[in-house]
Design a protein around this motif. Structure first.
Motif: not given
Length: 366
Positions: A162-169
């Motif tokens: 996962a790259k993080g950021g609002w879309r994922e976390s």
């Protein structure tokens, strides 16, 4: 709107993340009749990019700083802000482009559509994948396929970390995840090809550690026309399936690989560059949106299929359509009612996945 002999429609862009910087800003800059005059970002590095890549645009800290600086607002901010920012812009008397998805709920989307209609303002949604070359090709080939029984469509990626950021976390309240992100394109394309949907079944999963939004999803649509659409969207596909597999009563169309326009935009290329002029050969894959022959799909039946040249993709047509709408009164490039219909399908898909049940949609005339 400014008169036709003015320097252009002044555009204010809210957001300079990937959507704003790689898609909207370059396409706005490449479109005759548009002039990027202001960009909203509080990030210092992004502000420097704006100044370097779009030196005529002001950098401002908030969306309401745009209202007096533009004739058109483009919203490319996180998904949860789309509805409130579009509402503010419309109430300020400005036409609006919203990046997909328009909203998280169909009722919110329809409220926006009514507000725009009541104010006599353009509202449209950046469904750029309507101008993917493979989708344009499929639309052209539909008569040769006969009655389409099954439409298979995929946006799959291999991103095990996962790259993080609002879309994922960020959680469900962010309206992130693959269903609303990639699914917005897949559902829109299915509706454009085969019409309204009567039933929806979906499965969504969170496969990666540290991710709160779905990163793997499947949606099955039963269209009122009788076609069934099977749609896959994933960040964890270790082996990618075909972009399209379309099975008809007379023939099939099978296409692998993605339209090249996103990759070119991310590389800093633009459709108005001299290297992508109208005289370039699309068959060689050198014109803007053109695909090399090795990526073409095939049309036919088992044992008797032929390669079919892919139509050149044309994301620039979206903003050309915006200009035509604002200058000449043409219909918007994407009707907002279409976007609201797609949100209703995505909302039903989320409900289906949560309940493990098929969800029946009412007739859209009801």
């Amino acid at each position: 709107m400014p008169p036709s002999d003015s320097p252009g429609i002044r555009v204010g862009l809210a957001g300079f993340g990937p959507a704003g910087s790689f898609f909207h800003a370059p396409l706005i800059a490449a479109t005759p009749g548009l002039r990027l005059t202001a960009v909203v970002t509080r990030d210092p590095a992004r502000a420097e990019r704006v100044r370097a890549e779009h030196p005529g645009a002001d950098v401002v800290p908030a969306a309401d700083d745009l209202w007096d600086r533009c004739d058109l607002v483009v919203i490319a901010t996180p998904n949860r802000t789309h509805v409130p920012l579009a509402t503010e812009a419309l109430k300020a008397g400005l036409p609006v482009v919203v990046d997909k998805p328009l909203a998280g709920a169909a009722a919110e989307a329809r409220d926006l559509v009514r507000l725009a209609r009541d104010r006599g303002l353009m509202l449209t949604v950046f469904q750029n994948r309507r101008w993917d070359g493979d989708f344009l090709t499929l639309r052209r080939l539909l008569p040769e396929l006969g009655e389409v029984h099954r439409f298979e469509s995929r946006f799959e990626r291999w991103r095990p970390l996962a790259k993080g950021g609002w879309r994922e976390s960020g959680g469900p309240e962010e309206i992130g995840g693959t269903l609303y992100d990639l699914g917005s394109h897949l559902v829109d394309q299915a509706l454009r090809l085969f019409g309204p949907v009567s039933q929806v079944y979906a499965e969504t999963d969170v496969r990666r550690a540290g991710v709160r939004n779905d990163d793997d999803a499947f949606v099955a649509l039963t269209h009122r026309s009788g076609t069934r659409s099977h749609l896959w969207m994933s960040a964890v596909a270790a082996n990618l399936g075909p972009r399209f597999r379309v099975l008809g009563s007379r023939a099939s169309y099978v296409k692998w690989g993605l339209d090249p326009q996103e990759e070119r935009l991310r590389a800093g290329e633009r459709p108005d560059a001299a290297d992508f002029g109208p005289g370039r050969s699309s068959g060689a894959g050198t014109g803007w949106g053109a695909e090399a022959s090795g990526g073409w799909g095939t049309l036919g039946v088992e044992g008797d299929a032929r390669p079919v040249p892919t139509e050149p993709g044309a994301y620039q047509r979206f903003y050309e359509g915006v200009v035509a709408c604002l200058r000449d009164g043409a219909p918007p490039p994407v009707e907002p009612d279409d976007a609201a219909e797609a949100i209703a399908v995505l909302e039903a898909a989320a409900l289906s996945a949560a309940r493990g049940q098929v969800v029946t949609l009412p007739d859209r005339e009801e």
